[in-house]
Write a protein that holds these residues in place. Structure first.
Motif, PDB file in Angstrom:
ATOM      1  N   ASP A   1       0.836  -1.204   0.000  1.00 52.07           N
ATOM      2  CA  ASP A   1       0.000   0.000   0.000  1.00 52.07           C
ATOM      3  C   ASP A   1       0.870   1.253   0.000  1.00 52.07           C
ATOM      4  N   LYS A   2       0.512   2.221  -0.841  1.00 52.49           N
ATOM      5  CA  LYS A   2       1.333   3.428  -0.994  1.00 52.49           C
ATOM      6  C   LYS A   2       1.468   4.210   0.316  1.00 52.49           C
ATOM      7  N   SER A   3       0.376   4.327   1.067  1.00 48.39           N
ATOM      8  CA  SER A   3       0.451   5.089   2.309  1.00 48.39           C
ATOM      9  C   SER A   3       1.303   4.359   3.345  1.00 48.39           C
ATOM     10  N   TYR A   4       1.194   3.018   3.398  1.00 47.97           N
ATOM     11  CA  TYR A   4       2.042   2.244   4.305  1.00 47.97           C
ATOM     12  C   TYR A   4       3.514   2.439   3.961  1.00 47.97           C
ATOM     13  N   LEU A   5       3.842   2.358   2.662  1.00 49.27           N
ATOM     14  CA  LEU A   5       5.234   2.491   2.246  1.00 49.27           C
ATOM     15  C   LEU A   5       5.737   3.917   2.425  1.00 49.27           C
ATOM     16  N   SER A   6       4.864   4.896   2.273  1.00 50.23           N
ATOM     17  CA  SER A   6       5.266   6.273   2.538  1.00 50.23           C
ATOM     18  C   SER A   6       5.651   6.444   4.005  1.00 50.23           C
ATOM     19  N   GLY A   7       4.894   5.799   4.886  1.00 45.83           N
ATOM     20  CA  GLY A   7       5.230   5.834   6.298  1.00 45.83           C
ATOM     21  C   GLY A   7       6.549   5.144   6.588  1.00 45.83           C
ATOM     22  N   ARG A   8       6.796   4.039   5.912  1.00 45.49           N
ATOM     23  CA  ARG A   8       8.084   3.339   6.068  1.00 45.49           C
ATOM     24  C   ARG A   8       9.222   4.216   5.542  1.00 45.49           C
ATOM     25  N   ALA A   9       8.991   4.887   4.416  1.00 43.36           N
ATOM     26  CA  ALA A   9      10.019   5.747   3.827  1.00 43.36           C
ATOM     27  C   ALA A   9      10.387   6.890   4.762  1.00 43.36           C
ATOM     28  N   ALA A  10       9.430   7.368   5.558  1.00 46.60           N
ATOM     29  CA  ALA A  10       9.690   8.481   6.471  1.00 46.60           C
ATOM     30  C   ALA A  10      10.677   8.105   7.570  1.00 46.60           C
ATOM     31  N   LEU A  11      10.924   6.808   7.748  1.00 46.18           N
ATOM     32  CA  LEU A  11      11.896   6.351   8.741  1.00 46.18           C
ATOM     33  C   LEU A  11      13.333   6.544   8.273  1.00 46.18           C
ATOM     34  N   ILE A  12      13.527   6.795   6.982  1.00 46.45           N
ATOM     35  CA  ILE A  12      14.875   6.953   6.433  1.00 46.45           C
ATOM     36  C   ILE A  12      15.356   8.374   6.678  1.00 46.45           C
ATOM     37  N   GLY A  13      16.466   8.487   7.395  1.00 46.61           N
ATOM     38  CA  GLY A  13      17.054   9.788   7.675  1.00 46.61           C
ATOM     39  C   GLY A  13      18.403   9.945   7.007  1.00 46.61           C
ATOM     40  N   GLU A  14      19.163  10.913   7.479  1.00 48.11           N
ATOM     41  CA  GLU A  14      20.483  11.171   6.917  1.00 48.11           C
ATOM     42  C   GLU A  14      21.489  10.099   7.301  1.00 48.11           C
ATOM     43  N   ARG A  15      21.252   9.433   8.440  1.00 49.66           N
ATOM     44  CA  ARG A  15      22.140   8.363   8.894  1.00 49.66           C
ATOM     45  C   ARG A  15      21.420   7.018   8.816  1.00 49.66           C
ATOM     46  N   SER A  16      22.202   5.954   8.694  1.00 46.21           N
ATOM     47  CA  SER A  16      21.615   4.616   8.613  1.00 46.21           C
ATOM     48  C   SER A  16      20.854   4.283   9.884  1.00 46.21           C
ATOM     49  N   MET A  17      19.711   3.653   9.739  1.00 47.17           N
ATOM     50  CA  MET A  17      18.892   3.263  10.880  1.00 47.17           C
ATOM     51  C   MET A  17      19.411   2.004  11.554  1.00 47.17           C
ATOM     52  N   GLY A  18      20.401   1.302  10.937  1.00 50.32           N
ATOM     53  CA  GLY A  18      20.785   0.006  11.470  1.00 50.32           C
ATOM     54  C   GLY A  18      19.698  -1.014  11.180  1.00 50.32           C
ATOM     55  N   PRO A  19      19.711  -2.155  11.860  1.00 50.88           N
ATOM     56  CA  PRO A  19      18.679  -3.167  11.601  1.00 50.88           C
ATOM     57  C   PRO A  19      17.274  -2.601  11.797  1.00 50.88           C
ATOM     58  N   ALA A  20      16.441  -2.746  10.776  1.00 49.36           N
ATOM     59  CA  ALA A  20      15.073  -2.221  10.836  1.00 49.36           C
ATOM     60  C   ALA A  20      14.139  -3.226  11.488  1.00 49.36           C
ATOM     61  N   LYS A  21      13.077  -2.717  12.064  1.00 47.94           N
ATOM     62  CA  LYS A  21      12.030  -3.566  12.612  1.00 47.94           C
ATOM     63  C   LYS A  21      10.904  -3.709  11.591  1.00 47.94           C
ATOM     64  N   PRO A  22      10.178  -4.821  11.631  1.00 51.17           N
ATOM     65  CA  PRO A  22       9.032  -4.951  10.717  1.00 51.17           C
ATOM     66  C   PRO A  22       8.014  -3.856  10.969  1.00 51.17           C
ATOM     67  N   GLY A  23       7.319  -3.465   9.908  1.00 54.80           N
ATOM     68  CA  GLY A  23       6.251  -2.496  10.057  1.00 54.80           C
ATOM     69  C   GLY A  23       4.964  -3.158  10.506  1.00 54.80           C
ATOM     70  N   ILE A  24       3.948  -2.343  10.706  1.00 56.15           N
ATOM     71  CA  ILE A  24       2.623  -2.858  11.065  1.00 56.15           C
ATOM     72  C   ILE A  24       1.647  -2.376  10.004  1.00 56.15           C
ATOM     73  N   PRO A  25       1.378  -3.200   8.989  1.00 54.94           N
ATOM     74  CA  PRO A  25       0.456  -2.785   7.919  1.00 54.94           C
ATOM     75  C   PRO A  25      -0.943  -2.544   8.462  1.00 54.94           C
ATOM     76  N   ARG A  26      -1.721  -1.775   7.697  1.00 58.71           N
ATOM     77  CA  ARG A  26      -3.091  -1.448   8.109  1.00 58.71           C
ATOM     78  C   ARG A  26      -4.014  -2.625   7.815  1.00 58.71           C
ATOM     79  N   ALA A  27      -3.817  -3.679   8.555  1.00 58.48           N
ATOM     80  CA  ALA A  27      -4.611  -4.895   8.392  1.00 58.48           C
ATOM     81  C   ALA A  27      -4.386  -5.733   9.632  1.00 58.48           C
ATOM     82  N   ARG A  28      -5.239  -6.729   9.803  1.00 62.33           N
ATOM     83  CA  ARG A  28      -5.057  -7.637  10.931  1.00 62.33           C
ATOM     84  C   ARG A  28      -3.746  -8.385  10.754  1.00 62.33           C
ATOM     85  N   VAL A  29      -2.885  -8.322  11.771  1.00 58.53           N
ATOM     86  CA  VAL A  29      -1.570  -8.950  11.724  1.00 58.53           C
ATOM     87  C   VAL A  29      -1.483 -10.005  12.813  1.00 58.53           C
ATOM     88  N   LEU A  30      -1.179 -11.230  12.429  1.00 60.94           N
ATOM     89  CA  LEU A  30      -0.983 -12.285  13.411  1.00 60.94           C
ATOM     90  C   LEU A  30       0.389 -12.132  14.045  1.00 60.94           C
TER      91      LEU A  30
END
Length: 548
Positions: free
Chosen positions: A321-350
């Motif tokens: 989803d474009k809005s989900y990925l836009s939110g993920r993209a906002a996590l990218i800054g000028e420095r590396s984030m290191g190991p990333a955590k999984p996101g939480i998509p807008r849906a039921r997640v087990l």
């Protein structure tokens, strides 16, 4: 090279030539791919073959179909398959022998695709491989070198007798190697169809080999092989700028991960970051690597065989989803984030654990366009180099089951990619077709071997061609780079120290390493107002392109 009517790109010149001759004879893209794959079974046995599986995307001018020929776990397998004394087995202890062998899928899948899209008789497509197996082929530099460095293949008497001389030395480059056993098997399949492999003596011989291994027997039976069925699935097709990019759905993670990387990078001005002098820009590598971290994090948490484990929302859509990925993209800054955590998509997640599957790079890729307007992208594999190191009647058996997680659960819950009976292990294979959204014309067919790095290799070619205006050969030839949610990996010997230093200054842990992609690609180009095909093959391997 360029061509007007048809083109084939494959990982070995013998295989490319076989596909070219089939296209010359009026064959379809599927016909050519079958001929190519049979020859690869013979001349590139370390990478793919009839003892393994494949994913295939096919476009018939109207629709994209995703053919799933991934191997399946035996009916007697459970989540403890790769556990010993309550701990995960050492990787090669698990691989070598019968334990790692899944029911092969490539022939059943190709048979399904041929019934829908073949033009030439099935038996005709086996003739090039049969002739080469009987008359012999010249051992390539890559095959000879891999045999020399291989530690386990000699333990199998059949493989040792075929691949090595009487003193146990690998056959040298140029040695003419004949394989009459494989020729006989291919004759049987040519005459009797895929059933000759799945329902007869060949399947029984595979069972006997797997289950009688002296140190590491497996669970696969002839009944498991007989019950294997390919799947026709819905391709993962997403928009990227003015293109539509289509990839494989689960059990491959490739289509989703590539789509996620593109969706994240779409928020940035990638066209302004084109490489200079063939060297990637530091900002481009930073953004690409961070996008990779985010995609690989989701891959490790959510993606597996959806016949067993549902995706969030029971669909690929929440993850792309474009809005989900836009939110993920906002996590990218000028420095590396290191190991990333999984996101939480807008849906039921087990709730789920993080996958631990050591996916290795022995795989092969084929791209074909035919004179009738059909096109395909197919990636096939036996998993590790020389698979399970078990040879049956002239071909090697896969070790694809080691693509499952060796750990079934962690504190987060059950791992999606855990072993289950009849389940298909998750893959990173990413055969890809790209279309112009306005004209609906095919723009590009591409893919690569490379284990879990396949996702980065393919995404690099897509950014190179779609954003940076490179032809497919230039994009393939770019140095490889990216992150699999660990270090930022740069291709050793192809990237300078300056790039590494600039990335380290931005917080990246940089690892210089060999990255032997095997990308193939065919793209549509305009030459003085005339549309033509332009093909590219990875200079890191032995592949080539032919067309008319």
């Amino acid at each position: 090279m360029t061509a007007k009517r048809f083109m084939v790109a494959a990982a070995n010149p013998y295989a490319t030539e076989a596909g070219y001759r089939i296209l010359q004879a009026g064959g379809s893209a599927i016909d050519a791919a079958i001929a190519v794959q049979m020859v690869l079974t013979l001349v590139e046995p370390q990478s793919s073959g009839i003892g393994g599986g494949a994913f295939l995307l096919h476009h018939d001018g109207r629709q994209v179909q995703a053919y799933d020929g991934r191997e399946t776990a035996p009916s007697a397998a459970d989540e403890n398959l790769f556990q010993a004394a309550g701990k995960p087995m050492n990787f090669h202890e698990a691989v070598v022998g019968g334990r790692s062998v899944g029911a092969p899928g490539v022939l059943r899948m190709l048979d399904m695709a041929h019934r829908a899209h073949g033009r030439l008789p099935w038996a005709t497509l086996f003739a090039p491989a049969i002739r080469l197996a009987e008359e012999g082929f010249e051992v390539s530099p890559r095959l000879s070198a891999m045999l020399a460095s291989e530690q386990y293949l000699r333990r199998d008497p059949a493989a040792a007798a075929y691949f090595y001389d009487g003193q146990g030395k690998p056959w040298p480059v140029g040695h003419r190697l004949r394989n009459p056993e494989l020729a006989a098997v291919l004759r049987d399949i040519a005459a009797g169809g895929a059933d000759a492999f799945y329902l007869g003596q060949i399947a029984r011989d595979i069972e006997a080999k797997v289950r009688s291994h002296p140190a590491n027997p497996g669970l696969l039976t002839a009944a498991d092989i007989a019950s294997y069925r390919p799947r026709l699935r819905e391709a993962v097709c997403t928009d990227y700028r003015r293109w539509q990019v289509c990839g494989m759905p689960p059990p491959s993670s490739g289509g989703i991960a590539v789509a996620q990387m593109l969706g994240i990078l779409e928020t940035r001005d990638m066209p302004a970051l084109a490489p200079a002098g063939g060297m990637p820009d530091a900002e481009a590598v930073h953004l690409f690597s961070e996008a990779g971290r985010l995609a690989y994090a989701d891959r490790g948490r959510y993606v597996a065989d959806t016949d067993f484990v549902p995706l969030p929302g029971n669909s690929v859509l929440p993850l792309v989803d474009k809005s989900y990925l836009s939110g993920r993209a906002a996590l990218i800054g000028e420095r590396s984030m290191g190991p990333a955590k999984p996101g939480i998509p807008r849906a039921r997640v087990l709730a789920g654990g993080i996958d631990q599957s050591p996916e290795l790079p022995s795989t092969s890729h084929i791209s074909v366009v035919d004179a009738q307007g059909n096109a395909l992208s197919m990636t096939s594999s036996i998993e590790d180099a020389f698979g399970s190191r078990q040879m049956v009647r002239g071909f090697l058996l896969n070790n694809q089951l080691t693509d499952f997680s060796f750990v079934a659960s962690d504190a987060g819950g059950p791992v999606a990619n855990r072993v289950q009976a009849g389940k298909r292990p998750r893959s990173s294979m990413a055969p890809t077709l790209v279309f112009d959204r306005a004209s609906r014309k095919l723009v590009l067919s591409t893919g690569s071997p490379g284990g879990s790095a396949i996702i980065n290799y393919v995404a690099k070619v897509l950014i190179g061609t779609l954003d940076w205006g490179l032809d497919v050969q230039q994009a393939i030839s770019l140095p490889n780079f990216g992150s699999r949610n660990g270090p930022t990996e740069l291709e050793q010997g192809r990237v300078g120290d300056e790039l590494a230093a600039r990335l380290r200054a931005r917080g990246h842990e940089v690892r210089m390493m060999e990255q032997t992609s095997g990308l193939q690609g065919i793209m549509r180009i305009d030459v003085r107002g005339q549309e033509m095909w332009f093909g590219g093959a990875d200079p890191r391997r032995e592949g080539n392109v032919r067309g008319d």
